[in-house]
Design an enzyme around this catalytic site. Structure first.
Site, mmCIF file in Angstrom:
data_model
loop_
_atom_site.group_PDB
_atom_site.id
_atom_site.type_symbol
_atom_site.label_atom_id
_atom_site.label_comp_id
_atom_site.label_asym_id
_atom_site.label_seq_id
_atom_site.Cartn_x
_atom_site.Cartn_y
_atom_site.Cartn_z
ATOM 1 N N SER A 236 0.838 -1.187 0.000
ATOM 2 C CA SER A 236 0.000 0.000 0.000
ATOM 3 C C SER A 236 0.878 1.244 0.000
ATOM 4 O O SER A 236 2.048 1.182 0.369
ATOM 5 C CB SER A 236 -0.890 -0.026 1.245
ATOM 6 O OG SER A 236 -1.861 0.982 1.200
ATOM 7 N N GLY A 318 -7.006 1.027 -3.721
ATOM 8 C CA GLY A 318 -6.804 1.257 -2.297
ATOM 9 C C GLY A 318 -7.216 2.650 -1.878
ATOM 10 O O GLY A 318 -8.276 3.155 -2.239
ATOM 11 N N CYS A 391 -4.650 10.181 26.582
ATOM 12 C CA CYS A 391 -3.632 9.948 27.605
ATOM 13 C C CYS A 391 -2.505 9.080 27.051
ATOM 14 O O CYS A 391 -2.259 7.969 27.535
ATOM 15 C CB CYS A 391 -4.257 9.281 28.820
ATOM 16 S SG CYS A 391 -4.510 10.418 30.172
#
Length: 464
Positions: A236, A318, A391
């Protein structure tokens, strides 16, 4: 901070990556990175004729903004350039019912790799005969569902799956079209997690080991399976056709060997795709017309050398269709200058989203760009890092970008190139709510995937 040779030479200057240059005007858009309708009007980012200020005022942020005209234009460009091919849109990049309808309207086929993606496709009344089903570990129930739906081709990925699908087809009393995914041993120049044609990874049958030929034999021996051809995918975010040349040579050699040794002519072949897009100015994607011409010549040349007729070809672009067609708009919450060793200062710009809506920066070390989206600034540019509110120290949206030095809480920032794998890989990390997808076109905005609610968040929690 000034220096006669420029900002980067000043004492304590913070240097970004070598390819990133300070812009002459940080308000300007780089057209290569944005959907075709994106523009700035007195500093306000407008996409599909819709002001991002107005969009956020109505729908809040963060939000994914999908440029329908751009999506359709890119789909049509691949359809027209590869006019003798079957072009499969990648459902995993981004999928919703409305997008499936666009894919159908533009005459493309559809690639799915899960029961959920198949469900969305069927909900949109997509012709199942034009659906390809991928996956390296398809269960019996999902194979049964695919066969019952009439999926045109199932891409086989293991010997166990061949046996599994053969039993499902026999029980259904039908013949199922299949392709065999092969690994050609090609090292694509991309991140290791999205390179898929080298030997040491989970997908496909190795050509060099002989497993691919054995898979062909086993499929041919199964009466309920119709072998359509071989499938190859080198990875990809691929920018040119060079990797396809090696892969096509090896896959076509196997195609010819099957014809010669087993007296079977497979009518089709899928060359994969995974074509790249521009996330930053360092990226240089090829146009569909160039890719089509080069890939067609590669196949023709190899077929002439092997003295075989070219099979009907398929490609899978893609991210190249939906990736540039979407941006994400955020609201700035805090701006924090952080002093570093040597007197340098990094400016951290925190937004109201983060790795829950775009995991790619943390997962793949991906680079992105961004722009101030709701006003024009005359302040000089500063090198900033855009981070999320989660976080995690690795919760980074844009690692390095030049923004106006007066960026402040309440400003809107927009990140281009977020159409592929951002919403589809989004999560509820920190129990965050996933943003909506808002389609824009001709000055109108409509929600095609709504924002999650607290009720959605608690719906599967049975502890109450």
């Amino acid at each position: 901070m000034t220096h006669e040779a420029g900002w980067a030479h000043a004492p304590g200057a913070l240097r970004g990556p070598s390819w990133l240059r300070p812009p002459s005007d940080p308000n300007d858009l780089v057209p290569l990175l944005w959907s075709a309708t994106a523009t700035k009007v007195e500093g306000d980012l407008v996409v599909g004729g819709v002001s991002m200020s107005d969009l956020v005022a109505e729908h809040a942020s963060p939000a994914y903004v999908l440029d329908e005209a751009d999506f359709r234009a890119r789909a049509g460009a691949f359809r027209d350039a590869f006019n003798d091919y079957d072009v499969y849109y990648a459902g995993k990049a981004f999928l919703c019912t409305e997008v499936v309808r666009w894919v159908k309207d533009e005459g493309l086929c559809l690639d799915v790799c899960s029961p959920g993606e198949l469900l969305v496709a069927l909900r949109a009344d997509f012709d199942p005969a034009r659906i390809g089903y991928h996956g390296n570990n398809k269960t019996v129930p999902e194979l049964e569902r695919a066969v019952e739906a009439g999926v045109g081709r199932i891409v086989l990925d293991s010997f166990a799956e061949i046996e599994r699908l053969a039993e499902v087809a026999a029980q259904a009393g039908t013949t199922q079209g299949v392709m065999i995914r092969v690994t050609a041993g090609v090292e694509a120049h991309t991140h290791e997690y999205i390179a898929t044609a080298h030997e040491d990874q989970k997908f496909g049958f190795s050509i060099t080991s002989g497993d691919a030929l054995e898979a062909v034999r086993r499929v041919l021996a199964a009466p309920g399976l119709d072998l359509l051809g071989l499938h190859s995918h080198i990875g990809s975010q691929i920018f040119d056709s060079s990797g396809f040349e090696v892969a096509a040579r090896r896959v076509l050699a196997l195609h010819a060997r099957v014809s010669a040794e087993l007296s079977v002519v497979m009518p089709e072949m899928d060359l994969g795709g995974g074509f790249g897009i521009a996330y930053t100015t360092q990226d240089d994607p090829s146009e569909p017309s160039r890719l089509a011409a080069e890939m067609t010549e590669i196949v023709a040349h190899e077929c002439r050398a092997l003295q075989v007729d070219p099979p009907r070809l398929s490609i899978e672009p893609g991210r190249a269709i939906v990736g540039p067609a979407m941006c994400t708009v955020y609201t700035v919450g805090t701006v924090k200058p952080v002093a570093l060793d040597g007197g340098a200062v990094r400016t951290y710009v925190s937004v109201d989203g983060g790795m829950s809506d775009n995991i790619r920066t943390a997962l793949y070390d991906a680079d992105y760009s961004c722009t101030l989206a709701a006003r024009r600034s005359d302040a000089p540019p500063v090198l900033a890092r855009v981070v999320g509110k989660h976080c995690e120290a690795g919760d980074i949206v844009v690692r390095d970008e030049f923004l106006p030095g007066d960026v402040e809480p309440g400003d809107l920032l927009a990140v281009p190139g977020t159409g592929a794998y951002c919403r589809s890989m989004a999560s509820n990390y920190n129990h965050s709510l996933r943003p909506p997808v808002i389609a824009v076109r001709d000055g109108a905005a409509r929600v095609v995937v709504r924002r999650e609610t607290e009720d959605d968040l608690l719906a599967t929690d049975v502890g109450a």
